[in-house]
Design a protein around this motif. Structure first.
Motif, PDB file in Angstrom:
ATOM      1  N   GLU A  74       0.811  -1.227   0.123  1.00 12.09           N
ATOM      2  CA  GLU A  74      -0.206   0.083  -0.010  1.00 12.09           C
ATOM      3  C   GLU A  74       0.744   1.362  -0.187  1.00 12.09           C
ATOM      4  O   GLU A  74       1.831   1.471   0.839  1.00 12.09           O
ATOM      5  CB  GLU A  74      -0.714   0.037   1.194  1.00 12.09           C
ATOM      6  N   LEU A  75       0.670   2.186  -0.880  1.00 14.52           N
ATOM      7  CA  LEU A  75       1.358   3.256  -1.095  1.00 14.52           C
ATOM      8  C   LEU A  75       0.870   4.460  -0.201  1.00 14.52           C
ATOM      9  O   LEU A  75      -0.292   4.876  -0.304  1.00 14.52           O
ATOM     10  CB  LEU A  75       1.630   3.688  -2.458  1.00 14.52           C
ATOM     11  N   PHE A  76       1.799   5.254   0.088  1.00 14.91           N
ATOM     12  CA  PHE A  76       1.570   6.723   0.772  1.00 14.91           C
ATOM     13  C   PHE A  76       2.534   7.745   0.242  1.00 14.91           C
ATOM     14  O   PHE A  76       3.846   7.812   0.395  1.00 14.91           O
ATOM     15  CB  PHE A  76       1.711   6.258   2.423  1.00 14.91           C
ATOM     16  N   LEU A  77       2.053   8.535  -0.633  1.00 15.20           N
ATOM     17  CA  LEU A  77       2.888   9.140  -1.518  1.00 15.20           C
ATOM     18  C   LEU A  77       2.785  10.809  -1.059  1.00 15.20           C
ATOM     19  O   LEU A  77       1.598  11.265  -0.944  1.00 15.20           O
ATOM     20  CB  LEU A  77       2.457   8.944  -2.606  1.00 15.20           C
ATOM     21  N   PHE A  78       3.639  11.419  -1.166  1.00 19.92           N
ATOM     22  CA  PHE A  78       3.765  12.989  -1.239  1.00 19.92           C
ATOM     23  C   PHE A  78       4.249  13.598  -2.577  1.00 19.92           C
ATOM     24  O   PHE A  78       5.481  13.159  -2.967  1.00 19.92           O
ATOM     25  CB  PHE A  78       4.658  13.329   0.117  1.00 19.92           C
ATOM     26  N   SER A  79       3.623  14.511  -2.952  1.00 21.02           N
ATOM     27  CA  SER A  79       4.347  14.939  -4.450  1.00 21.02           C
ATOM     28  C   SER A  79       4.030  16.411  -4.428  1.00 21.02           C
ATOM     29  O   SER A  79       2.987  16.887  -3.731  1.00 21.02           O
ATOM     30  CB  SER A  79       3.944  14.266  -5.682  1.00 21.02           C
ATOM     31  N   ASP A  80       4.588  17.256  -5.471  1.00 24.26           N
ATOM     32  CA  ASP A  80       4.278  18.489  -5.368  1.00 24.26           C
ATOM     33  C   ASP A  80       3.737  18.984  -6.944  1.00 24.26           C
ATOM     34  O   ASP A  80       3.834  20.194  -7.218  1.00 24.26           O
ATOM     35  CB  ASP A  80       5.635  19.478  -5.318  1.00 24.26           C
ATOM     36  N   HIS A  81       3.091  18.082  -7.460  1.00 25.99           N
ATOM     37  CA  HIS A  81       2.734  18.478  -8.758  1.00 25.99           C
ATOM     38  C   HIS A  81       1.625  17.428  -8.973  1.00 25.99           C
ATOM     39  O   HIS A  81       1.688  16.538  -8.344  1.00 25.99           O
ATOM     40  CB  HIS A  81       3.831  18.308  -9.856  1.00 25.99           C
ATOM     41  N   LYS A  82       0.744  17.616 -10.255  1.00 29.31           N
ATOM     42  CA  LYS A  82      -0.251  16.858 -10.550  1.00 29.31           C
ATOM     43  C   LYS A  82       0.386  15.479 -11.381  1.00 29.31           C
ATOM     44  O   LYS A  82       0.116  15.448 -12.476  1.00 29.31           O
ATOM     45  CB  LYS A  82      -1.147  17.409 -11.105  1.00 29.31           C
ATOM     46  N   VAL A  83       0.857  14.670 -10.623  1.00 28.16           N
ATOM     47  CA  VAL A  83       1.186  13.344 -11.303  1.00 28.16           C
ATOM     48  C   VAL A  83       0.049  12.534 -11.175  1.00 28.16           C
ATOM     49  O   VAL A  83      -0.786  12.437 -10.453  1.00 28.16           O
ATOM     50  CB  VAL A  83       2.546  12.784 -10.564  1.00 28.16           C
ATOM     51  N   ASN A  84      -0.075  11.795 -12.508  1.00 30.68           N
ATOM     52  CA  ASN A  84      -1.148  11.136 -12.711  1.00 30.68           C
ATOM     53  C   ASN A  84      -0.591   9.944 -11.724  1.00 30.68           C
ATOM     54  O   ASN A  84      -0.592   8.665 -12.674  1.00 30.68           O
ATOM     55  CB  ASN A  84      -1.545  10.731 -14.061  1.00 30.68           C
ATOM     56  N   ILE A  85      -0.804   9.590 -10.649  1.00 35.91           N
ATOM     57  CA  ILE A  85      -0.418   8.532 -10.063  1.00 35.91           C
ATOM     58  C   ILE A  85      -1.363   7.277  -9.808  1.00 35.91           C
ATOM     59  O   ILE A  85      -1.116   6.294 -10.144  1.00 35.91           O
ATOM     60  CB  ILE A  85       0.370   8.871  -8.258  1.00 35.91           C
TER      61      ILE A  85
END
Ligand code: M6R
Length: 608
Positions: A543-554
């Protein structure tokens, strides 16, 4: 590493000692104790297992008061946490001792004292000190001489304080390798492991040096150096704010310190940048001269400070400065080959970490061009013993889990980076860009702090987990290490950090539905690669818990955008650290752990 406090006054010293102990709890909190001289001139001792609040209950339920006393909060080294091992350790009723440090030759001394008829009631190394002193008092020595002669027999690091009803009106203290300060009052004087313990009663301090022995009386203090000569040590006025150790409206010091980051980052930049330029004069001539000669950087530190050093390596090598980073506990014992023009940089919040100090002291003849420390405590040993210092201005950090110290260390290292880059032809537009990025940091951190509620929700995914993986690449690998350290320290969840590309070389075998995987996803050239690594995790049910600073289509699990339009690559590791701190904090809240004082740890690791 334990906390010591003592007082001699014309008033009841118990409240001063209890307040001092509470302020020193960051140094250890397994057990605590106090001994005061009562109206009959006898030493009355109280000890309890657990934190100072337990001791306080005991003290409050008695009607004892005293005008002289010594007290201690313990972090166990020799002997389990137990009332019998708590300090003060006494030899009968003759002498009471509190001690911070480790006596390496304690078993040989114990055998000798046992043969002389002394019986031991604890497993501590400290009890040998009490019996050794008692033996000398027995043969007619004054307390001062008993301390001097005892210290001569001890091998190891220590700061200790002794009191005896037989030589009543004084506390005698000595130090060798562990910190000890004397606080000066009006017809009352104090001793403590650090100044914060005594801020409610004085601002005037004397910092003892290794080998010093001091007699602290109500009406004065006499200090003798290791050669037995009486010496005058400088009296320093502390500028630390007393309120800096209050929790304010926050539930925990850690949360308060996380939220202080915008302010302390600004403080750390204050007077050091202006109009898009680094104000190099703020470093001082000596630092500038060292930076002129720097061809290689060796960073040595422990724990969180080591992670700051690891981030700095990525930064320094980008501008062509070779850099090695090592944990101090390894560096200090290894034969090292020092490249030409190597500057030794130590990093430490407290400036008292035993391994970091030992690495600094051991570097004397290694051939470095000089030593520079990045430190948060101006009065610390590291600051006093380094050639030059660059102070962070994080203010007092109480939470055992370091937060604001880390981000301000990174700010300080970034400023040093600019200074070194200048010497390698940094263009003024580039300098302006780097400076402006630093200038933007407090605001960026403020924005991230507003995500608290969302991160709190994410934290629920960890409530039933035993393990967690943190991934990062480049300078975000040490950020991942820092995130994992925060989580394991305060939530007791086993957490490991890996460079994301390393996953398939082993750790992927651990990934299944019960393994949360945390990752900071900066918009950098390695983004696509990290995304592939994350797909590998997802394909195995992690299970992923992600932080990013742009709208990546994760399109993957728990994703939190940091809602910042611009995060600059250079300072991004600082910004991305903050959500990981908050995540660890909220997981620990759910787990109901002791967040500010996690089990088995202490804030300042002043023993090996
Ligand atoms: O005072 P220092 O920065 O030298 O301390 C080093 C480590 O003991 C410290 O960072 C420790 O790892 C913290 N508990 C981390 O949160």
């Amino acid at each position: 590493m334990c906390g010591i406090v003592g007082a001699i006054a014309e008033r009841n010293v118990l409240p001063i000692l209890m307040e001092g102990l509470q302020r020193l709890e960051y140094r250890g909190y397994d057990s605590a104790g106090v001994a005061v001289r009562d109206v009959d001139g006898e030493l009355k001792r109280f000890r309890s297992l657990g934190k100072v609040t337990e001791l306080k209950k005991l003290v409050d339920s008695s009607d004892i008061s005293g005008d002289l006393g010594i007290a201690h909060t313990r972090w166990a080294t020799h002997g389990v946490p137990a009332e019998r091992n708590a300090h003060p350790q006494m030899s009968g009723v003759r002498v009471a001792v509190v001690h911070n440090g480790i006596i390496e030759n304690h078993s040989e001394l114990r055998d000798r004292l046992t043969a002389l008829g002394y019986s031991f009631t604890s497993e501590t190394d400290t009890e040998v000190i009490a019996h050794l002193m008692a033996d000398k008092l027995e043969s007619g020595r004054a307390l001062f001489d008993a301390v001097v002669e005892t210290a001569a027999e001890l091998k190891g690091a220590y700061a200790l304080a002794a009191a005896s009803p037989e030589d009543g009106d004084r506390i005698v203290v000595t130090r060798e390798g562990s910190p000890l300060v004397i606080g000066l009052g009006e017809r009352e004087n104090f001793i403590a492991s650090d100044v914060t313990a005594l801020l409610p009663v004085t601002r005037k301090f004397i910092f003892l040096e290794d080998g010093d022995v001091a007699e602290v009386r109500r009406d004065g203090v006499s200090i003798y150096n290791s050669g037995g000569e009486e010496v005058r040590r400088e009296i320093k006025e502390s500028t630390l704010s007393n309120s800096s150790v209050d929790k304010g409206p926050y539930a925990h010091y850690m949360l308060k310190e996380i939220f202080e980051q915008p302010g302390v980052i600004s403080e750390t930049l204050e007077g050091r940048i202006h109009n898009g330029r680094l104000l190099e004069a703020s470093f001082g001539h000596e630092t500038a001269a060292l930076l002129d000669k720097t061809r290689h950087v060796q960073i040595v530190a422990c724990g969180t400070s080591y992670h700051a050093g690891m981030v700095a390596r990525y930064w320094l090598e980008e501008i062509g400065i070779p850099c090695s980073v090592e944990v101090a506990s390894e560096y200090r014992y290894r034969k090292v080959v020092v490249p030409e023009g190597s500057l030794l940089i130590t990093i430490s919040q407290s400036g008292e970490t035993a391994d970091t100090l030992a690495a600094l002291r051991g570097s004397q003849d290694q051939g470095h061009i000089g030593t520079l420390c990045v430190c948060n405590v101006p009065e610390s040993s590291l600051v006093r013993e380094s050639d030059v210092c660059f102070m962070t201005r994080a203010g007092t950090e109480i939470g055992v889990a370091s937060t604001k110290a880390f981000t301000t260390q990174l700010v300080a290292l970034r400023l040093l980076l600019i200074a070194l880059a200048r010497r390698r032809g940094l263009a003024s537009e580039q300098e302006e860009k780097m400076v402006n990025e630093l200038h933007a940091l407090p605001r960026q951190v403020e924005v991230v702090l507003q995500l608290g509620d969302k991160i709190e929700k994410m934290a629920q995914g960890f409530s039933d987990k035993q393990n967690a993986l943190f991934l990062g690449r480049g300078a975000f690998y040490p950020v991942a290490m820092e995130g994992a350290l925060k989580l394991k320290e305060i939530s007791y969840i086993h957490a490991e950090a890996y460079p994301a590309g390393e996953l398939k070389h082993g750790p992927l075998a651990l990934v299944d539905a019960s393994m949360p995987v945390v990752c900071a996803l900066p918009d950098d050239p390695l983004l696509e690669k990290v995304l592939s690594n994350l797909q590998e995790v997802r394909a195995r049910g992690g299970e992923l818990f992600l932080f990013s600073d742009h709208k990546v289509n994760i399109g993957l699990d728990h994703y939190q955008n940091l809602t910042l339009s611009d995060i600059y690559p250079g300072t991004a590791p600082i910004v991305y650290t903050v959500p990981l701190q908050l995540l660890a904090y909220y997981v620990a809240v759910i787990k109901e752990t002791d967040i500010d004082q996690p089990r088995n740890l202490a804030k300042s690791v002043t023993v090996e």
